[in-house]
Design a protein around this motif. Structure first.
Motif, short mmCIF file in Angstrom:
data_model
loop_
_atom_site.label_atom_id
_atom_site.label_comp_id
_atom_site.label_asym_id
_atom_site.label_seq_id
_atom_site.Cartn_x
_atom_site.Cartn_y
_atom_site.Cartn_z
N SER A 174 0.84 -1.20 0.00
CA SER A 174 0.00 0.00 0.00
C SER A 174 0.87 1.25 0.00
N VAL A 175 0.23 2.38 -0.26
CA VAL A 175 0.96 3.64 -0.24
C VAL A 175 1.50 3.91 1.16
N GLY A 176 0.71 3.59 2.19
CA GLY A 176 1.17 3.79 3.57
C GLY A 176 2.41 2.97 3.89
N VAL A 177 2.45 1.74 3.43
CA VAL A 177 3.62 0.89 3.64
C VAL A 177 4.82 1.46 2.88
N ALA A 178 4.59 1.91 1.64
CA ALA A 178 5.67 2.52 0.86
C ALA A 178 6.19 3.78 1.54
N LEU A 179 5.28 4.59 2.08
CA LEU A 179 5.68 5.81 2.78
C LEU A 179 6.55 5.48 3.99
N GLU A 180 6.14 4.52 4.79
CA GLU A 180 6.92 4.17 5.98
C GLU A 180 8.29 3.59 5.62
N ALA A 181 8.35 2.80 4.55
CA ALA A 181 9.64 2.25 4.11
C ALA A 181 10.56 3.37 3.63
N LEU A 182 10.01 4.32 2.89
CA LEU A 182 10.79 5.46 2.43
C LEU A 182 11.27 6.30 3.60
N LYS A 183 10.40 6.54 4.56
CA LYS A 183 10.79 7.33 5.73
C LYS A 183 11.92 6.64 6.50
N ALA A 184 11.89 5.32 6.61
CA ALA A 184 12.96 4.59 7.29
C ALA A 184 14.28 4.76 6.55
N GLU A 185 14.22 4.72 5.22
CA GLU A 185 15.42 4.91 4.40
C GLU A 185 15.98 6.32 4.57
N VAL A 186 15.12 7.32 4.52
CA VAL A 186 15.56 8.71 4.65
C VAL A 186 16.07 8.97 6.06
N PHE A 187 15.41 8.42 7.06
CA PHE A 187 15.88 8.58 8.44
C PHE A 187 17.31 8.03 8.57
N ALA A 188 17.56 6.86 8.00
CA ALA A 188 18.89 6.26 8.06
C ALA A 188 19.92 7.16 7.38
N GLN A 189 19.55 7.79 6.27
CA GLN A 189 20.47 8.69 5.58
C GLN A 189 20.76 9.95 6.39
N LEU A 190 19.71 10.52 7.00
CA LEU A 190 19.88 11.80 7.71
C LEU A 190 20.37 11.64 9.14
N TYR A 191 19.94 10.58 9.81
CA TYR A 191 20.21 10.45 11.25
C TYR A 191 20.80 9.09 11.60
N GLY A 192 21.32 8.37 10.63
CA GLY A 192 21.81 7.01 10.83
C GLY A 192 22.92 6.88 11.84
N ASP A 193 23.65 7.96 12.08
CA ASP A 193 24.74 7.88 13.06
C ASP A 193 24.22 7.87 14.50
N GLY A 194 22.95 8.22 14.70
CA GLY A 194 22.35 8.19 16.03
C GLY A 194 22.77 9.32 16.94
N ASP A 195 23.56 10.27 16.44
CA ASP A 195 24.02 11.38 17.28
C ASP A 195 22.89 12.29 17.71
#
Length: 160
Positions: A15-36
């Motif tokens: 679904s679009v909601g599942v695609a949105l959450e998967a994309l958000k997880a990917e972008v979160f890892a790119q922007l904040y993946g270091d956990g700082d």
């Protein structure tokens, strides 16, 4: 869209909601993946002052999918932090079909960015990204391969 604009294509998983959450997880890892700054998306969203005032200027600012074709309005609080489908008549204008492909979407986004760089800013109003008028919201487009939806294109704007 400027510095606060975003455009993504992600595989359509159930679904679009599942695609949105998967994309958000990917972008979160790119922007904040270091956990700082933030260890999880939940921690990021718990920082209400940051999220309400500044935001991430990315798809992470979107909280939910709505299925209405109504254009978002600043006067409707429920429209903020949402993505909605681009109306079929608008798909026909930008793609000459209600079932655009990933390539057609990417071409339309590229044309939008080219219009942003020209001396005629009014040209943006006739492009795909020009559909988006309200910050903290966005649209999605189902993208097709062999007439089947396989990807979702998200576009919109958040922040200043």
């Amino acid at each position: 869209m400027g510095a606060s604009g975003w455009s993504y294509v992600t595989p359509c998983r159930e679904s679009v909601g599942v695609a949105l959450e998967a994309l958000k997880a990917e972008v979160f890892a790119q922007l904040y993946g270091d956990g700082d700054e933030y260890a999880s998306m939940e921690e990021l969203h718990a920082d209400e002052e940051f999220m309400e005032e500044e935001g991430t200027h990315s798809i992470l600012d979107i909280r939910r999918v709505v299925e209405t074709l109504k254009v978002p309005r600043e006067s409707r609080t429920a429209d903020y932090f949402t993505v909605r489908p681009l109306a079929p008549d608008r798909l026909l204008i930008h793609f000459d079909t209600e079932r655009p492909t990933v390539q057609q979407y990417e071409d339309a986004v590229a044309r939008s960015y080219t219009s942003m760089r020209t001396d005629c800013p009014g040209d943006l109003d006739t492009t795909l990204l020009g559909e988006h008028k309200m910050r903290w919201t966005g649209f999605y487009v189902l993208l097709h391969t062999d007439d089947l939806p396989t990807h979702v294109g998200f576009f919109g704007s958040s922040g200043d």
